[in-house]
Design a protein around this motif. Sequence first.
Motif, PDB file in Angstrom:
ATOM      1  N   THR A   1       0.837  -1.212   0.000  1.00 46.87           N
ATOM      2  CA  THR A   1       0.000   0.000   0.000  1.00 46.87           C
ATOM      3  C   THR A   1       0.864   1.250   0.000  1.00 46.87           C
ATOM      4  OG1 THR A   1      -1.790  -1.131   1.165  1.00 46.87           O
ATOM      5  CG2 THR A   1      -1.783   1.269   1.257  1.00 46.87           C
ATOM      6  N   GLU A   2       1.907   1.261   0.834  1.00 48.79           N
ATOM      7  CA  GLU A   2       2.803   2.413   0.873  1.00 48.79           C
ATOM      8  C   GLU A   2       3.557   2.569  -0.443  1.00 48.79           C
ATOM      9  OE1 GLU A   2       3.987   2.581   5.622  1.00 48.79           O
ATOM     10  OE2 GLU A   2       5.151   1.311   4.259  1.00 48.79           O
ATOM     11  N   ALA A   3       3.982   1.469  -1.019  1.00 53.27           N
ATOM     12  CA  ALA A   3       4.715   1.522  -2.285  1.00 53.27           C
ATOM     13  C   ALA A   3       3.846   2.103  -3.385  1.00 53.27           C
ATOM     14  CB  ALA A   3       5.202   0.122  -2.667  1.00 53.27           C
ATOM     15  N   LEU A   4       2.590   1.682  -3.449  1.00 57.76           N
ATOM     16  CA  LEU A   4       1.685   2.194  -4.473  1.00 57.76           C
ATOM     17  C   LEU A   4       1.362   3.664  -4.225  1.00 57.76           C
ATOM     18  CD1 LEU A   4       0.004   1.656  -6.971  1.00 57.76           C
ATOM     19  CD2 LEU A   4      -1.875   0.918  -5.488  1.00 57.76           C
ATOM     20  N   ALA A   5       1.193   4.050  -2.960  1.00 58.86           N
ATOM     21  CA  ALA A   5       0.923   5.451  -2.633  1.00 58.86           C
ATOM     22  C   ALA A   5       2.078   6.332  -3.101  1.00 58.86           C
ATOM     23  CB  ALA A   5       0.693   5.615  -1.135  1.00 58.86           C
TER      24      ALA A   5
ATOM     25  N   ASP B   1       8.297 -10.761  -4.295  1.00 62.57           N
ATOM     26  CA  ASP B   1       6.862 -10.859  -3.996  1.00 62.57           C
ATOM     27  C   ASP B   1       6.167  -9.517  -4.223  1.00 62.57           C
ATOM     28  OD1 ASP B   1       7.148 -13.502  -3.301  1.00 62.57           O
ATOM     29  OD2 ASP B   1       7.191 -13.138  -1.133  1.00 62.57           O
ATOM     30  N   LEU B   2       6.826  -8.442  -3.829  1.00 58.94           N
ATOM     31  CA  LEU B   2       6.251  -7.104  -3.993  1.00 58.94           C
ATOM     32  C   LEU B   2       6.134  -6.721  -5.458  1.00 58.94           C
ATOM     33  CD1 LEU B   2       5.363  -4.444  -2.509  1.00 58.94           C
ATOM     34  CD2 LEU B   2       7.733  -3.706  -2.718  1.00 58.94           C
ATOM     35  N   LYS B   3       7.154  -7.059  -6.233  1.00 58.97           N
ATOM     36  CA  LYS B   3       7.161  -6.691  -7.641  1.00 58.97           C
ATOM     37  C   LYS B   3       6.252  -7.580  -8.487  1.00 58.97           C
ATOM     38  CE  LYS B   3      10.972  -5.365  -9.624  1.00 58.97           C
ATOM     39  NZ  LYS B   3      10.683  -3.938  -9.875  1.00 58.97           N
ATOM     40  N   GLY B   4       5.833  -8.712  -7.929  1.00 58.47           N
ATOM     41  CA  GLY B   4       4.933  -9.594  -8.672  1.00 58.47           C
ATOM     42  C   GLY B   4       3.690  -8.889  -9.168  1.00 58.47           C
ATOM     43  N   PRO B   5       2.864  -8.313  -8.272  1.00 63.84           N
ATOM     44  CA  PRO B   5       1.668  -7.615  -8.708  1.00 63.84           C
ATOM     45  C   PRO B   5       1.932  -6.180  -9.153  1.00 63.84           C
ATOM     46  CG  PRO B   5       1.754  -7.638  -6.330  1.00 63.84           C
ATOM     47  CD  PRO B   5       2.913  -8.462  -6.808  1.00 63.84           C
ATOM     48  N   MET B   6       3.128  -5.646  -8.832  1.00 62.46           N
ATOM     49  CA  MET B   6       3.434  -4.255  -9.193  1.00 62.46           C
ATOM     50  C   MET B   6       4.831  -4.165  -9.815  1.00 62.46           C
ATOM     51  SD  MET B   6       1.796  -2.078  -5.983  1.00 62.46           S
ATOM     52  CE  MET B   6       2.666  -3.025  -4.709  1.00 62.46           C
TER      53      MET B   6
ATOM     54  N   PHE C   1       5.916  -2.395 -12.065  1.00 56.77           N
ATOM     55  CA  PHE C   1       6.265  -1.037 -12.481  1.00 56.77           C
ATOM     56  C   PHE C   1       6.948  -0.243 -11.365  1.00 56.77           C
ATOM     57  CE2 PHE C   1       1.842  -1.485 -11.203  1.00 56.77           C
ATOM     58  CZ  PHE C   1       1.748  -0.588 -10.150  1.00 56.77           C
ATOM     59  N   ILE C   2       6.991  -0.773 -10.153  1.00 61.12           N
ATOM     60  CA  ILE C   2       7.609  -0.071  -9.037  1.00 61.12           C
ATOM     61  C   ILE C   2       9.071  -0.506  -8.898  1.00 61.12           C
ATOM     62  CG2 ILE C   2       7.622   0.203  -6.524  1.00 61.12           C
ATOM     63  CD1 ILE C   2       4.621   0.111  -6.549  1.00 61.12           C
ATOM     64  N   GLU C   3       9.973   0.462  -9.021  1.00 60.82           N
ATOM     65  CA  GLU C   3      11.395   0.175  -8.869  1.00 60.82           C
ATOM     66  C   GLU C   3      11.777   0.283  -7.402  1.00 60.82           C
ATOM     67  OE1 GLU C   3      14.303   1.045 -12.006  1.00 60.82           O
ATOM     68  OE2 GLU C   3      12.960   2.712 -12.459  1.00 60.82           O
ATOM     69  N   THR C   4      12.691  -0.570  -6.986  1.00 65.09           N
ATOM     70  CA  THR C   4      13.019  -0.635  -5.567  1.00 65.09           C
ATOM     71  C   THR C   4      14.513  -0.486  -5.293  1.00 65.09           C
ATOM     72  OG1 THR C   4      13.218  -3.055  -5.661  1.00 65.09           O
ATOM     73  CG2 THR C   4      11.054  -2.146  -5.089  1.00 65.09           C
ATOM     74  N   MET C   5      14.796   0.152  -4.163  1.00 64.53           N
ATOM     75  CA  MET C   5      16.138   0.179  -3.604  1.00 64.53           C
ATOM     76  C   MET C   5      16.058  -0.554  -2.273  1.00 64.53           C
ATOM     77  SD  MET C   5      18.517   3.371  -2.248  1.00 64.53           S
ATOM     78  CE  MET C   5      18.783   4.069  -3.876  1.00 64.53           C
TER      79      MET C   5
ATOM     80  N   GLY D   1      15.475  -8.555  -7.993  1.00 68.84           N
ATOM     81  CA  GLY D   1      14.868  -7.460  -8.739  1.00 68.84           C
ATOM     82  C   GLY D   1      15.135  -6.070  -8.224  1.00 68.84           C
ATOM     83  N   ALA D   2      16.018  -5.914  -7.226  1.00 69.47           N
ATOM     84  CA  ALA D   2      16.330  -4.581  -6.719  1.00 69.47           C
ATOM     85  C   ALA D   2      17.041  -3.769  -7.797  1.00 69.47           C
ATOM     86  CB  ALA D   2      17.215  -4.678  -5.481  1.00 69.47           C
ATOM     87  N   SER D   3      16.561  -2.558  -8.018  1.00 73.19           N
ATOM     88  CA  SER D   3      17.216  -1.664  -8.980  1.00 73.19           C
ATOM     89  C   SER D   3      18.494  -1.078  -8.401  1.00 73.19           C
ATOM     90  CB  SER D   3      16.270  -0.526  -9.378  1.00 73.19           C
ATOM     91  OG  SER D   3      15.135  -1.025 -10.044  1.00 73.19           O
ATOM     92  N   ALA D   4      18.551  -0.995  -7.065  1.00 71.34           N
ATOM     93  CA  ALA D   4      19.722  -0.445  -6.392  1.00 71.34           C
ATOM     94  C   ALA D   4      19.775  -0.954  -4.963  1.00 71.34           C
ATOM     95  CB  ALA D   4      19.676   1.083  -6.407  1.00 71.34           C
TER      96      ALA D   4
END
Length: 229
Positions: free
Chosen positions: A116-120, A144-149, A151-155, A172-175
């Motif tokens: 929820t926070e990531a999407l916000a 697991d987080l990137k599965g449904p989303m 499009f969200i890049e993560t550090m 899948g971490a971008s950084a």
Amino acid sequence: MTTNTLEEIRRTKLVAIIRSHSSEGIENTVRSLYKGGIRAVEITMNTPGALNGIEKVKEQYPDLLIGAGTVLDAETARLAILSGASFLLAPTLNKRTIETANRYNVPMIPGVLTPTEALAAYEYGVKMVKIFPISHLGPKYLSDLKGPMPFIETMAVGGISLDNAGDYVKAGASALGIGSTLVNDKLVQQGDFTEIEKRAARFVEIINEFQSPTEIQEKSGDGYEGNFN
């Protein structure tokens, strides 16, 4: 600035976090990190003299990305940007802070933990989120987080070490944001900057294992070394 800065962070994948109880040692620490191959550094705002440190490092190392960390509010974001910060990070999610960063076209990477926070954050205009603290969740949480989303890049930040850095990149971490396992305050106090340089070089080696020879060549730069007077 936002696009180019994030592209560089994605490419090098490593952000060294400098958090100290005093301003002494910032310059030597940055020099050691640079010599070890690090090209993105975060100076946390709860480090004494952080703004001055950002300004000086920015001047001496023009090809090094200098960010401000622990940016908890809009006022701090503005001060950091005016001091030359190329990107901002926080352990929390604050809409007004993001709005300020967006106004200056400087990337803000807020701390989130839940979907929820990531999407916000994404809906507030953020391009990359900082999953913090990731240490007790592990690399699988990222996938697991990137599965449904996707499009969200993560550090990934919190407990990143030489032993697990590669696992987070695979997940899948971008950084990766690396703190005490790289810039240990005890090493700084002891003046053991050679050890910091060695650790930086090892992290770079690990990341290079996931990149093509062309990407590695591009990342090596022209060998510039800053000169603190």
